[in-house]
Design a protein around this motif. Structure first.
Motif, PDB file in Angstrom:
ATOM      1  N   GLY A   1      32.398  92.487   8.501  1.00 63.39           N
ATOM      2  CA  GLY A   1      31.661  93.675   8.086  1.00 63.39           C
ATOM      3  C   GLY A   1      31.176  93.635   6.648  1.00 63.39           C
ATOM      4  O   GLY A   1      30.316  94.430   6.265  1.00 63.39           O
ATOM      5  N   ASP A   2      31.717  92.716   5.831  1.00 64.55           N
ATOM      6  CA  ASP A   2      31.233  92.588   4.453  1.00 64.55           C
ATOM      7  C   ASP A   2      29.776  92.145   4.463  1.00 64.55           C
ATOM      8  O   ASP A   2      29.345  91.389   5.334  1.00 64.55           O
ATOM      9  N   ARG A   3      29.031  92.596   3.464  1.00 65.56           N
ATOM     10  CA  ARG A   3      27.641  92.168   3.308  1.00 65.56           C
ATOM     11  C   ARG A   3      27.601  91.029   2.302  1.00 65.56           C
ATOM     12  O   ARG A   3      28.237  91.099   1.247  1.00 65.56           O
ATOM     13  N   VAL A   4      26.861  89.980   2.647  1.00 66.77           N
ATOM     14  CA  VAL A   4      26.780  88.803   1.789  1.00 66.77           C
ATOM     15  C   VAL A   4      25.328  88.378   1.595  1.00 66.77           C
ATOM     16  O   VAL A   4      24.449  88.720   2.386  1.00 66.77           O
ATOM     17  N   ILE A   5      25.117  87.629   0.523  1.00 64.76           N
ATOM     18  CA  ILE A   5      23.840  86.988   0.243  1.00 64.76           C
ATOM     19  C   ILE A   5      24.110  85.488   0.253  1.00 64.76           C
ATOM     20  O   ILE A   5      25.068  85.025  -0.374  1.00 64.76           O
ATOM     21  N   ILE A   6      23.288  84.739   0.967  1.00 61.32           N
ATOM     22  CA  ILE A   6      23.441  83.289   1.073  1.00 61.32           C
ATOM     23  C   ILE A   6      22.239  82.650   0.387  1.00 61.32           C
ATOM     24  O   ILE A   6      21.092  82.968   0.724  1.00 61.32           O
ATOM     25  N   MET A   7      22.500  81.761  -0.591  1.00 63.40           N
ATOM     26  CA  MET A   7      21.417  81.185  -1.388  1.00 63.40           C
ATOM     27  C   MET A   7      21.512  79.667  -1.462  1.00 63.40           C
ATOM     28  O   MET A   7      22.605  79.110  -1.439  1.00 63.40           O
ATOM     29  N   THR A   8      20.340  79.041  -1.572  1.00 59.17           N
ATOM     30  CA  THR A   8      20.258  77.617  -1.886  1.00 59.17           C
ATOM     31  C   THR A   8      19.408  77.472  -3.144  1.00 59.17           C
ATOM     32  O   THR A   8      18.629  78.364  -3.495  1.00 59.17           O
ATOM     33  N   TYR A   9      19.572  76.345  -3.801  1.00 62.09           N
ATOM     34  CA  TYR A   9      18.858  76.077  -5.044  1.00 62.09           C
ATOM     35  C   TYR A   9      18.169  74.724  -4.946  1.00 62.09           C
ATOM     36  O   TYR A   9      18.547  73.885  -4.127  1.00 62.09           O
ATOM     37  N   ALA A  10      17.165  74.518  -5.782  1.00 61.45           N
ATOM     38  CA  ALA A  10      16.447  73.244  -5.807  1.00 61.45           C
ATOM     39  C   ALA A  10      16.192  72.840  -7.249  1.00 61.45           C
ATOM     40  O   ALA A  10      16.003  73.695  -8.122  1.00 61.45           O
ATOM     41  N   GLN A  11      16.180  71.542  -7.474  1.00 64.39           N
ATOM     42  CA  GLN A  11      15.819  70.980  -8.773  1.00 64.39           C
ATOM     43  C   GLN A  11      14.315  70.712  -8.751  1.00 64.39           C
ATOM     44  O   GLN A  11      13.841  69.936  -7.921  1.00 64.39           O
ATOM     45  N   LEU A  12      13.579  71.378  -9.633  1.00 66.13           N
ATOM     46  CA  LEU A  12      12.126  71.239  -9.663  1.00 66.13           C
ATOM     47  C   LEU A  12      11.668  70.630 -10.977  1.00 66.13           C
ATOM     48  O   LEU A  12      12.246  70.897 -12.032  1.00 66.13           O
ATOM     49  N   THR A  13      10.612  69.842 -10.886  1.00 65.63           N
ATOM     50  CA  THR A  13       9.982  69.305 -12.089  1.00 65.63           C
ATOM     51  C   THR A  13       9.024  70.353 -12.643  1.00 65.63           C
ATOM     52  O   THR A  13       8.683  71.333 -11.967  1.00 65.63           O
ATOM     53  N   SER A  14       8.539  70.136 -13.845  1.00 68.89           N
ATOM     54  CA  SER A  14       7.580  71.061 -14.453  1.00 68.89           C
ATOM     55  C   SER A  14       6.353  71.246 -13.573  1.00 68.89           C
ATOM     56  O   SER A  14       5.832  72.353 -13.439  1.00 68.89           O
ATOM     57  N   GLU A  15       5.916  70.178 -12.939  1.00 68.13           N
ATOM     58  CA  GLU A  15       4.741  70.248 -12.071  1.00 68.13           C
ATOM     59  C   GLU A  15       5.020  71.077 -10.820  1.00 68.13           C
ATOM     60  O   GLU A  15       4.143  71.771 -10.311  1.00 68.13           O
ATOM     61  N   GLU A  16       6.224  71.011 -10.304  1.00 71.25           N
ATOM     62  CA  GLU A  16       6.571  71.733  -9.077  1.00 71.25           C
ATOM     63  C   GLU A  16       6.801  73.224  -9.317  1.00 71.25           C
ATOM     64  O   GLU A  16       6.679  74.027  -8.389  1.00 71.25           O
ATOM     65  N   ILE A  17       7.115  73.602 -10.546  1.00 68.19           N
ATOM     66  CA  ILE A  17       7.447  74.994 -10.857  1.00 68.19           C
ATOM     67  C   ILE A  17       6.240  75.914 -10.688  1.00 68.19           C
ATOM     68  O   ILE A  17       6.359  77.003 -10.122  1.00 68.19           O
ATOM     69  N   GLU A  18       5.086  75.480 -11.156  1.00 66.65           N
ATOM     70  CA  GLU A  18       3.905  76.337 -11.105  1.00 66.65           C
ATOM     71  C   GLU A  18       3.567  76.701  -9.666  1.00 66.65           C
ATOM     72  O   GLU A  18       3.386  75.840  -8.812  1.00 66.65           O
ATOM     73  N   GLY A  19       3.525  77.985  -9.392  1.00 62.59           N
ATOM     74  CA  GLY A  19       3.189  78.476  -8.060  1.00 62.59           C
ATOM     75  C   GLY A  19       4.353  78.503  -7.085  1.00 62.59           C
ATOM     76  O   GLY A  19       4.208  78.970  -5.961  1.00 62.59           O
ATOM     77  N   PHE A  20       5.512  78.007  -7.504  1.00 63.53           N
ATOM     78  CA  PHE A  20       6.666  78.000  -6.599  1.00 63.53           C
ATOM     79  C   PHE A  20       7.187  79.412  -6.385  1.00 63.53           C
ATOM     80  O   PHE A  20       7.306  80.190  -7.326  1.00 63.53           O
ATOM     81  N   GLU A  21       7.492  79.755  -5.158  1.00 64.55           N
ATOM     82  CA  GLU A  21       8.141  81.020  -4.807  1.00 64.55           C
ATOM     83  C   GLU A  21       9.284  80.702  -3.848  1.00 64.55           C
ATOM     84  O   GLU A  21       9.095  79.959  -2.882  1.00 64.55           O
ATOM     85  N   PRO A  22      10.462  81.252  -4.079  1.00 62.16           N
ATOM     86  CA  PRO A  22      11.565  81.012  -3.146  1.00 62.16           C
ATOM     87  C   PRO A  22      11.305  81.702  -1.810  1.00 62.16           C
ATOM     88  O   PRO A  22      10.537  82.660  -1.728  1.00 62.16           O
ATOM     89  N   ARG A  23      11.946  81.199  -0.784  1.00 65.36           N
ATOM     90  CA  ARG A  23      11.857  81.808   0.543  1.00 65.36           C
ATOM     91  C   ARG A  23      12.958  82.857   0.646  1.00 65.36           C
ATOM     92  O   ARG A  23      14.134  82.536   0.484  1.00 65.36           O
ATOM     93  N   VAL A  24      12.589  84.110   0.878  1.00 62.21           N
ATOM     94  CA  VAL A  24      13.548  85.206   0.974  1.00 62.21           C
ATOM     95  C   VAL A  24      13.498  85.761   2.391  1.00 62.21           C
ATOM     96  O   VAL A  24      12.440  86.185   2.859  1.00 62.21           O
ATOM     97  N   VAL A  25      14.643  85.734   3.071  1.00 60.78           N
ATOM     98  CA  VAL A  25      14.745  86.225   4.440  1.00 60.78           C
ATOM     99  C   VAL A  25      15.562  87.511   4.415  1.00 60.78           C
ATOM    100  O   VAL A  25      16.709  87.513   3.970  1.00 60.78           O
ATOM    101  N   LEU A  26      14.957  88.587   4.872  1.00 58.88           N
ATOM    102  CA  LEU A  26      15.647  89.867   4.952  1.00 58.88           C
ATOM    103  C   LEU A  26      16.113  90.074   6.383  1.00 58.88           C
ATOM    104  O   LEU A  26      15.385  89.760   7.330  1.00 58.88           O
ATOM    105  N   VAL A  27      17.333  90.597   6.524  1.00 63.42           N
ATOM    106  CA  VAL A  27      17.897  90.795   7.860  1.00 63.42           C
ATOM    107  C   VAL A  27      18.370  92.232   8.029  1.00 63.42           C
ATOM    108  O   VAL A  27      18.646  92.929   7.052  1.00 63.42           O
TER     109      VAL A  27
END
Length: 131
Positions: free
Chosen positions: A82-108
């Motif tokens: 019954g506890d509510r949790v948030i599950i996250m992953t992370y990524a290592q990005l280069t300077s070139e990859e950062i621009e325009g990057f948006e994480p994927r957020v799934v709402l349930v």
């Protein structure tokens, strides 16, 4: 240089079970894994909204459309059904990859089903906050 960014997040899941005797990890409905782009055995951080506990483990798939989100092994001591949790992953990005990057957020919803028509919450919409 690489910088660490949120890659994906499954927001406001409900723990459906804890299993202290399992070898370890967190079992997550395959449908949720697919929606978030999380692959089996990928490292995840789990944040328990009820008690503030944080843990790092790895994801294993539970049957698709089961709604299962289960803490296993020693991690089972850090949450209860019954506890509510948030599950996250992370990524290592280069300077070139950062621009325009948006994480994927799934709402349930409360039964851990993907909310298909949920608003996209990202850096351009910080005013959106779900409870």
């Amino acid at each position: 240089m690489h910088r660490t960014f949120l890659f994906s997040k499954i927001h406001h899941c409900t723990l459906t079970e804890t299993n202290l005797e399992y070898v370890g990890s967190i079992s997550i409905d395959q449908t949720l894994l697919d929606a978030a782009g999380i692959v089996p055995y990928e490292q995840v951080q789990v944040v328990n909204m009820n008690n503030g506990e944080r843990l790092v483990t790895y994801a294993i798939p539970a049957p698709a459309d089961s709604g299962a989100v289960e803490l296993n092994g020693a991690a089972a001591r850090l949450g209860t059904r019954g506890d509510r949790v948030i599950i996250m992953t992370y990524a290592q990005l280069t300077s070139e990859e950062i621009e325009g990057f948006e994480p994927r957020v799934v709402l349930v919803d409360q039964e851990n089903r993907v909310i298909e028509d949920a608003p996209v919450v990202n850096a351009s919409t910080p005013e959106l906050c779900l409870t």
